[in-house]
Write a protein that holds these residues in place. Structure first.
Motif, mmCIF file in Angstrom:
data_model
loop_
_atom_site.group_PDB
_atom_site.id
_atom_site.type_symbol
_atom_site.label_atom_id
_atom_site.label_comp_id
_atom_site.label_asym_id
_atom_site.label_seq_id
_atom_site.Cartn_x
_atom_site.Cartn_y
_atom_site.Cartn_z
ATOM 1 N N LEU A 107 -7.962 2.225 -33.152
ATOM 2 C CA LEU A 107 -9.258 2.977 -33.429
ATOM 3 C C LEU A 107 -10.737 3.632 -33.276
ATOM 4 O O LEU A 107 -11.479 4.365 -33.554
ATOM 5 N N VAL A 108 -10.690 2.562 -31.756
ATOM 6 C CA VAL A 108 -12.294 2.570 -31.226
ATOM 7 C C VAL A 108 -12.224 3.092 -29.840
ATOM 8 O O VAL A 108 -12.640 3.511 -29.097
ATOM 9 N N ARG A 109 -10.618 2.570 -29.179
ATOM 10 C CA ARG A 109 -10.235 3.272 -27.846
ATOM 11 C C ARG A 109 -10.164 5.075 -27.609
ATOM 12 O O ARG A 109 -10.250 5.722 -28.574
ATOM 13 N N LEU A 110 -10.346 4.862 -26.237
ATOM 14 C CA LEU A 110 -11.227 6.790 -26.510
ATOM 15 C C LEU A 110 -9.190 6.745 -26.023
ATOM 16 O O LEU A 110 -8.623 6.940 -25.496
ATOM 17 N N PRO A 111 -9.316 8.843 -26.352
ATOM 18 C CA PRO A 111 -7.685 9.176 -26.175
ATOM 19 C C PRO A 111 -7.547 8.866 -24.278
ATOM 20 O O PRO A 111 -8.767 9.422 -24.108
ATOM 21 N N TYR A 112 -6.304 8.483 -24.038
ATOM 22 C CA TYR A 112 -6.151 8.786 -22.762
ATOM 23 C C TYR A 112 -7.107 8.441 -21.807
ATOM 24 O O TYR A 112 -7.695 8.362 -20.817
ATOM 25 N N HIS A 113 -7.696 6.858 -21.533
ATOM 26 C CA HIS A 113 -8.674 5.962 -21.325
ATOM 27 C C HIS A 113 -7.876 5.372 -20.416
ATOM 28 O O HIS A 113 -8.613 5.185 -19.383
ATOM 29 N N LEU A 114 -6.496 5.509 -20.016
ATOM 30 C CA LEU A 114 -6.008 5.167 -18.826
ATOM 31 C C LEU A 114 -5.426 5.677 -17.495
ATOM 32 O O LEU A 114 -4.654 6.499 -18.743
ATOM 33 N N SER A 115 -5.910 6.509 -17.115
ATOM 34 C CA SER A 115 -6.120 7.567 -16.306
ATOM 35 C C SER A 115 -4.076 7.334 -15.699
ATOM 36 O O SER A 115 -3.379 6.023 -15.868
ATOM 37 N N VAL A 116 -3.074 7.888 -15.759
ATOM 38 C CA VAL A 116 -1.660 8.731 -14.675
ATOM 39 C C VAL A 116 -1.641 7.397 -13.699
ATOM 40 O O VAL A 116 -0.679 6.675 -13.229
ATOM 41 N N LEU A 117 -2.785 7.568 -13.400
ATOM 42 C CA LEU A 117 -3.224 6.932 -11.456
ATOM 43 C C LEU A 117 -2.938 5.423 -11.345
ATOM 44 O O LEU A 117 -2.026 4.614 -11.305
ATOM 45 N N THR A 118 -3.391 4.728 -12.452
ATOM 46 C CA THR A 118 -4.593 3.487 -13.075
ATOM 47 C C THR A 118 -2.860 3.222 -13.723
ATOM 48 O O THR A 118 -2.472 2.241 -13.127
ATOM 49 N N GLN A 119 -1.993 4.016 -14.177
ATOM 50 C CA GLN A 119 -0.817 3.106 -15.334
ATOM 51 C C GLN A 119 0.294 3.476 -14.038
ATOM 52 O O GLN A 119 1.069 2.073 -13.779
ATOM 53 N N ALA A 120 0.564 4.293 -13.082
ATOM 54 C CA ALA A 120 1.382 4.463 -12.524
ATOM 55 C C ALA A 120 1.213 2.705 -10.339
ATOM 56 O O ALA A 120 1.849 1.992 -10.112
ATOM 57 N N VAL B 43 0.711 -1.265 -0.170
ATOM 58 C CA VAL B 43 0.107 0.114 0.058
ATOM 59 C C VAL B 43 0.540 1.467 0.119
ATOM 60 O O VAL B 43 0.291 2.074 -0.923
ATOM 61 N N ALA B 44 2.329 1.542 0.624
ATOM 62 C CA ALA B 44 3.059 2.264 0.972
ATOM 63 C C ALA B 44 3.890 2.963 -0.436
ATOM 64 O O ALA B 44 3.535 3.640 -1.000
ATOM 65 N N GLU B 45 4.056 1.338 -1.056
ATOM 66 C CA GLU B 45 4.762 1.967 -2.702
ATOM 67 C C GLU B 45 3.269 1.984 -4.109
ATOM 68 O O GLU B 45 3.648 2.695 -4.861
ATOM 69 N N LEU B 46 2.588 1.661 -3.561
ATOM 70 C CA LEU B 46 1.120 1.856 -4.465
ATOM 71 C C LEU B 46 1.484 3.786 -4.296
ATOM 72 O O LEU B 46 1.054 3.877 -5.496
ATOM 73 N N SER B 47 1.185 3.881 -2.988
ATOM 74 C CA SER B 47 0.278 5.494 -2.869
ATOM 75 C C SER B 47 1.985 6.325 -3.107
ATOM 76 O O SER B 47 1.320 7.173 -3.820
ATOM 77 N N ALA B 48 3.139 6.061 -3.252
ATOM 78 C CA ALA B 48 4.240 6.169 -3.669
ATOM 79 C C ALA B 48 4.264 6.831 -4.763
ATOM 80 O O ALA B 48 4.546 7.819 -5.783
ATOM 81 N N ALA B 49 3.831 5.706 -5.294
ATOM 82 C CA ALA B 49 3.888 5.712 -7.564
ATOM 83 C C ALA B 49 2.583 6.742 -7.706
ATOM 84 O O ALA B 49 3.049 7.046 -8.440
ATOM 85 N N VAL B 50 1.306 6.334 -6.821
ATOM 86 C CA VAL B 50 0.585 7.241 -7.217
ATOM 87 C C VAL B 50 0.594 8.603 -7.137
ATOM 88 O O VAL B 50 0.276 9.715 -7.251
ATOM 89 N N GLY B 51 1.912 9.029 -6.074
ATOM 90 C CA GLY B 51 1.900 10.851 -5.789
ATOM 91 C C GLY B 51 2.663 10.729 -6.473
ATOM 92 O O GLY B 51 2.314 12.187 -6.800
ATOM 93 N N GLU B 52 3.871 10.997 -6.988
ATOM 94 C CA GLU B 52 4.669 10.726 -7.747
ATOM 95 C C GLU B 52 3.809 11.162 -8.875
ATOM 96 O O GLU B 52 4.125 12.141 -9.537
ATOM 97 N N ALA B 53 3.557 10.378 -9.506
ATOM 98 C CA ALA B 53 2.229 10.452 -11.050
ATOM 99 C C ALA B 53 1.782 11.597 -10.671
ATOM 100 O O ALA B 53 0.932 12.541 -11.589
ATOM 101 N N ALA B 54 0.812 12.048 -9.654
ATOM 102 C CA ALA B 54 -0.398 13.102 -9.367
ATOM 103 C C ALA B 54 0.577 14.244 -10.009
ATOM 104 O O ALA B 54 0.174 15.434 -10.518
ATOM 105 N N ARG B 55 1.807 13.722 -9.968
ATOM 106 C CA ARG B 55 2.782 15.530 -10.203
ATOM 107 C C ARG B 55 2.058 16.339 -11.057
ATOM 108 O O ARG B 55 2.625 17.062 -11.760
ATOM 109 N N ALA B 56 2.213 15.536 -12.291
ATOM 110 C CA ALA B 56 2.135 15.425 -13.326
ATOM 111 C C ALA B 56 0.662 15.908 -14.286
ATOM 112 O O ALA B 56 0.775 15.208 -15.574
ATOM 113 N N MET B 57 -0.430 15.496 -13.195
ATOM 114 C CA MET B 57 -1.771 15.742 -13.395
ATOM 115 C C MET B 57 -2.315 16.424 -14.352
ATOM 116 O O MET B 57 -3.650 16.907 -14.961
#
Ligand SMILES: Cc1ncc(COP(=O)(O)O)c(C=O)c1O
Length: 363
Positions: free
Chosen positions: A248-261, A43-57
């Motif tokens: 051709l069918v996927r929405l642009p930016y469908h996977l959020s930066v938080l999900t990817q991180a 949980v701590a590692e996920l939070s850190a990764a998501v926190g880092e990604a949030a800087r480019a939100m």
């Protein structure tokens, strides 16, 4: 008819949505989740990764999720022994979104998708949602598929998309690779093998069949063995041309930066996350043994759940279990219910409730 009902697409009129009950019950064994939550360290590692990604939100995320797909390809290569690279892998918000993108691109109005009932209900629902006509086919006794029977059906109906599910939800039955090969040879369209529960099975993955089969798609998810259902991350392995087609069918930016991180952080700790698989399999095998000891049937399962029966009225048994604080799944298959392997305590609570409840509702 209300104004909205009048405006709704005719082929959606009268349909019911996906609706596994989300009830506040002590023991929830109805949606095939992994019962083991992430460790505090994870949980701590996920939070850190998501926190880092949030800087480019302020910016849109990588539209092609390249780094994540590299990690997913490496995971599949390592666990299946079949080398895959980033062009063969695509990711989305759960494998349900992957299936939807496949049907948007390869199904649609005037096209058909075929599956063998009982199977994962979303195969039909996503087909209908994309205006793809659903062709429900039957299984052999014991919910099996054999190469000859399955390929005969596929040749006869010549669908645009065939769904195979291995291990299959809700039966838990896995397919031998020769069934997949035979269906592929008989099909003229896409063959999608849904391997959402693959990590619970010791059988070889259909990923090994990908070379030379450009209409074959294998879908996977992090929702089950990875215990990552809330994060929503599904993916596929296929020929690069399929991945290209989905653009051709996927929405642009469908996977959020938080999900990817979050997904990348989880994949970096894959061994720890998958560490719960052995415990889940142990509880699944316990379910098979102890349900059978009650003189009920339980179908051999390669997944993290068991289909059991047969009940004169499965809805009454479902209610009797719920009255005892245990939520299982009535998949609408007369006589049968499905239970997910929980923790040792949850599985024990289910078995106690079943023993107790059976006095009330006779099989
Ligand atoms: C066979 C099968 N495929 C796909 C899914 C969907 O998984 P996800 O959470 O990745 O959308 C499920 C979920 O229960 C499933 O049983």
């Amino acid at each position: 008819m209300t104004e909205v009902a009048r405006l709704l697409r005719a082929d959606l009129q009268g349909r019911t949505p996906y609706g596994a009950p989300q009830l506040d019950v002590a023991v929830r064994l109805n949606t095939n989740e992994n019962p083991h939550p992430p460790s505090p360290e994870l949980v701590a590692e996920l939070s850190a990764a998501v926190g880092e990604a949030a800087r480019a939100m302020n910016r849109y995320p990588d539209r092609d999720a390249v780094e994540l797909r590299i990690d997913l390809a490496a995971y599949l290569t390592r666990t299946t022994g079949h080398p895959l690279d980033v062009e063969q892998v695509w990711a989305a918000n759960g494998s349900n979104e992957i299936l939807q993108q496949l049907l948007q691109a390869f199904g649609g109005n005037g096209r058909t998708a075929l599956g063998f009932d009982p199977t994962y209900s979303m195969h039909r629902l996503i087909s209908e949602g994309t205006a793809t006509r659903w062709l429900p086919m039957e299984r052999l006794a014991g919910f099996r598929l054999e190469p000859e029977q399955a390929s005969l059906v596929v040749r006869e109906h010549a669908p645009d998309v065939v769904f195979l599910c291995s291990p299959n939800n809700p039966t838990g039955t896995a397919l031998d690779l020769d069934v997949i090969e035979a269906v592929y040879d008989a099909a003229r369209g896409l063959v999608v093998v849904d391997e959402a529960y693959a990590e619970f099975s010791s059988r070889p993955s259909a990923i090994g069949l990908l070379p030379g089969r450009e209409r074959l798609v294998v879908t996977r998810t992090m929702s089950k063995a990875f215990a990552f259902a809330a994060a929503r991350l599904g993916y596929l392995a296929a020929d690069p041309a399929i991945v290209q087609a989905l653009q051709l069918v996927r929405l642009p930016y469908h996977l959020s930066v938080l999900t990817q991180a979050a997904a990348r952080a989880a994949l970096a700790r894959a061994d720890e996350l998958l560490g719960s698989v052995a415990a889940v399999v142990e509880q699944r095998d316990r379910l098979l043994r102890e349900i059978r000891a009650l003189d009920l049937e339980a179908i051999d399962s390669d997944a993290n759940f068991v289909l059991f029966g047969e009940f004169g009225d499965q809805a009454a048994t479902w209610q009797a279990l719920l009255d005892r604080g245990v939520l299982v799944r009535d998949v609408g298959l007369p006589g049968w219910l499905r239970v997910t392997a929980g923790t040792e305590e949850e599985t024990g609570a289910f078995l106690d409730a079943l023993r107790d409840g059976m006095g009330e509702v006779s099989p």
